[in-house]
Scaffold this motif. Structure first.
Motif, PDB file in Angstrom:
ATOM      1  N   THR A  52       0.861  -1.293   0.040  1.00 12.24           N
ATOM      2  CA  THR A  52       0.013  -0.047   0.053  1.00 12.24           C
ATOM      3  C   THR A  52       0.907   1.336  -0.076  1.00 12.24           C
ATOM      4  OG1 THR A  52      -1.593  -1.282   1.421  1.00 12.24           O
ATOM      5  CG2 THR A  52      -2.042   1.280   1.390  1.00 12.24           C
ATOM      6  N   PRO A  54       1.707   5.222   0.587  1.00 15.58           N
ATOM      7  CA  PRO A  54       1.373   6.090   1.671  1.00 15.58           C
ATOM      8  C   PRO A  54       0.239   6.917   1.405  1.00 15.58           C
ATOM      9  CG  PRO A  54       3.340   7.070   0.506  1.00 15.58           C
ATOM     10  CD  PRO A  54       3.224   5.312   0.104  1.00 15.58           C
ATOM     11  N   HIS A  55      -0.527   6.895   2.479  1.00 20.52           N
ATOM     12  CA  HIS A  55      -1.692   7.952   2.143  1.00 20.52           C
ATOM     13  C   HIS A  55      -1.303   9.322   1.559  1.00 20.52           C
ATOM     14  CE1 HIS A  55      -5.847   9.754   2.739  1.00 20.52           C
ATOM     15  NE2 HIS A  55      -5.227  10.825   3.520  1.00 20.52           N
ATOM     16  N   ARG A  56      -0.118   9.770   2.352  1.00 19.63           N
ATOM     17  CA  ARG A  56       0.330  11.134   1.966  1.00 19.63           C
ATOM     18  C   ARG A  56       1.853  11.002   1.616  1.00 19.63           C
ATOM     19  NH1 ARG A  56      -0.409  16.732   1.914  1.00 19.63           N
ATOM     20  NH2 ARG A  56       1.669  17.870   2.227  1.00 19.63           N
ATOM     21  N   ASP A 103       2.644   7.665  -7.633  1.00 17.57           N
ATOM     22  CA  ASP A 103       1.294   7.164  -6.785  1.00 17.57           C
ATOM     23  C   ASP A 103       0.448   6.339  -7.645  1.00 17.57           C
ATOM     24  OD1 ASP A 103      -0.264   7.325  -4.122  1.00 17.57           O
ATOM     25  OD2 ASP A 103      -1.507   7.972  -5.952  1.00 17.57           O
ATOM     26  N   ARG A 107      -0.238   2.721  -6.644  1.00 21.07           N
ATOM     27  CA  ARG A 107      -1.571   2.490  -6.113  1.00 21.07           C
ATOM     28  C   ARG A 107      -2.797   1.823  -6.890  1.00 21.07           C
ATOM     29  NH1 ARG A 107      -3.848   5.236  -1.792  1.00 21.07           N
ATOM     30  NH2 ARG A 107      -1.852   6.595  -2.315  1.00 21.07           N
ATOM     31  N   TRP A 157      -2.683  17.654  -4.194  1.00 20.87           N
ATOM     32  CA  TRP A 157      -2.845  16.260  -3.835  1.00 20.87           C
ATOM     33  C   TRP A 157      -4.375  16.213  -2.983  1.00 20.87           C
ATOM     34  CZ3 TRP A 157      -0.384  12.227  -4.319  1.00 20.87           C
ATOM     35  CH2 TRP A 157      -0.666  11.040  -3.443  1.00 20.87           C
ATOM     36  N   THR A 161      -6.049  12.459  -3.336  1.00 15.62           N
ATOM     37  CA  THR A 161      -6.738  11.875  -2.185  1.00 15.62           C
ATOM     38  C   THR A 161      -8.240  11.424  -2.495  1.00 15.62           C
ATOM     39  OG1 THR A 161      -5.513  13.148  -0.492  1.00 15.62           O
ATOM     40  CG2 THR A 161      -7.575  12.031   0.246  1.00 15.62           C
ATOM     41  N   SER A 164      -8.394   8.560  -4.726  1.00 19.08           N
ATOM     42  CA  SER A 164      -7.458   7.572  -4.506  1.00 19.08           C
ATOM     43  C   SER A 164      -8.139   6.108  -4.523  1.00 19.08           C
ATOM     44  CB  SER A 164      -6.770   7.741  -2.959  1.00 19.08           C
ATOM     45  OG  SER A 164      -7.926   7.959  -2.122  1.00 19.08           O
ATOM     46  N   SER A 165      -9.366   5.823  -4.610  1.00 20.10           N
ATOM     47  CA  SER A 165      -9.956   4.529  -4.707  1.00 20.10           C
ATOM     48  C   SER A 165     -10.499   4.281  -6.230  1.00 20.10           C
ATOM     49  CB  SER A 165     -10.917   4.116  -3.834  1.00 20.10           C
ATOM     50  OG  SER A 165     -12.009   5.256  -4.184  1.00 20.10           O
TER      51      SER A 165
END
Length: 305
Positions: A52, A54-56, A103, A107, A157, A161, A164-165
């Motif tokens: 995974t 990083p979220h940020r 990313d 991702r 960003w 976010t 992100s899915s």
């Protein structure tokens, strides 16, 4: 053979994302990109290992962040202070562009079972963005400033976010809408630097960054098409889908009508408000991003009698 030599592209991408220093991020990304392109990194990802990102992404701690509404005016490059502010803004955008490119690889590449060409396209985009950052940061230093000297915002960003899915949404918003908006404003930015007597920055933007940014928008359009075509024709071979997604003709609306309608739906769901003209139709067309994709999403200009 060491563990690092056996590293997959997704593992390497996550290393870049976890690197806070943007200069090291660009250097590391360039090194990884060359290894992938030259075949020294063989696997995009491990089939049975879930990683995974990083979220940020890790980011520099010495860049002051403010709300976009609190950002000072950049000016029109008529003074040294204005030129410094404009280049600083461009450096910041490119620093985020590096992270966005790695990313999308980390991702979505495995999650969406994307073909090898997807990884190569965005590796090349990431490598370009790293070079743009390095060149612009060097130019900023020549203008007696440095990255971090001025405040910046992280609006790019925020939309990453929010998408992100959903790879379709990420491609549509980040790699089509935002990239294409960059193509719209770069010619004006180049003119401002020229008119302000800064031919060095104007040349850097015009000869290096602008043409490469067209290919980045093209990557977004290409892989948005691919996902839509794959969803509609799951039995078609990957090679055929990639080839079809790479086509861009005057009959684009007819051939890819459903794809374009899907693009409109995704943008309306994930982008606040209409797209704002004027559009750089020449550059957008060079990226395979034809008017039927974006004009229905635009605010209509009102002519005052």
């Amino acid at each position: 053979m060491s563990n690092r030599e056996q590293e997959t592209l997704v593992e390497a991408a996550i290393r870049v994302l976890n690197t806070p220093d943007p200069f090291e991020k660009a250097r590391l990304g360039d090194q990884i990109a060359n290894k992938w392109i030259q075949g020294h990194i063989n696997l995009p990802y491990h089939p049975h290992k879930h990683l995974t990102p990083p979220h940020r992404p890790a980011r520099p701690s010495d860049v002051k962040l403010v709300s976009p509404s609190l950002m000072p005016k950049l000016g029109k490059a008529g003074s040294l202070q204005s030129r410094q502010a404009l280049v600083h803004s461009l450096v910041h955008i490119e620093s985020w562009a590096i992270d966005l490119s790695w990313d999308i690889i980390a991702r979505f590449g495995k999650q969406e079972m994307m073909p090898g060409e997807f990884f190569t396209d965005f590796v090349r985009v990431a490598q370009d963005e790293g070079r743009h950052f390095t060149l612009l940061a060097a130019r900023l230093k020549e203008l007696d400033s440095f990255y971090g000297a001025l405040p910046a915002h992280d609006g790019l960003w925020d939309s990453a976010t929010a998408t992100s899915s959903d790879l379709l949404a990420r491609l549509a918003i980040e790699h089509c809408v935002h990239e294409a908006r960059g193509l719209d404003v770069v010619p004006t930015t180049i003119s401002r630097f020229r008119n302000g007597g800064d031919n060095e920055t104007a040349e850097l933007l015009e000869k290096v960054i602008y043409p490469e940014e067209i290919t980045h928008c093209a990557a977004g359009v290409r892989w948005f098409k691919y996902l839509c075509l794959r969803s509609k024709n799951p039995e078609t071979s990957n090679n055929d889908l990639v080839e079809q997604a790479s086509c861009s003709t005057e009959n684009d609306a007819e051939v890819f009508g459903e794809v374009i309608r899907k693009f409109h739906t995704v943008v309306r769901s994930h982008f606040r408000g209409p797209l704002k003209p004027p559009f750089n139709e020449v550059a957008r067309r060079a990226a395979g991003f034809l008017p039927q994709w974006y004009e229905p999403l635009a605010v209509k200009e009102v002519t005052v009698e």
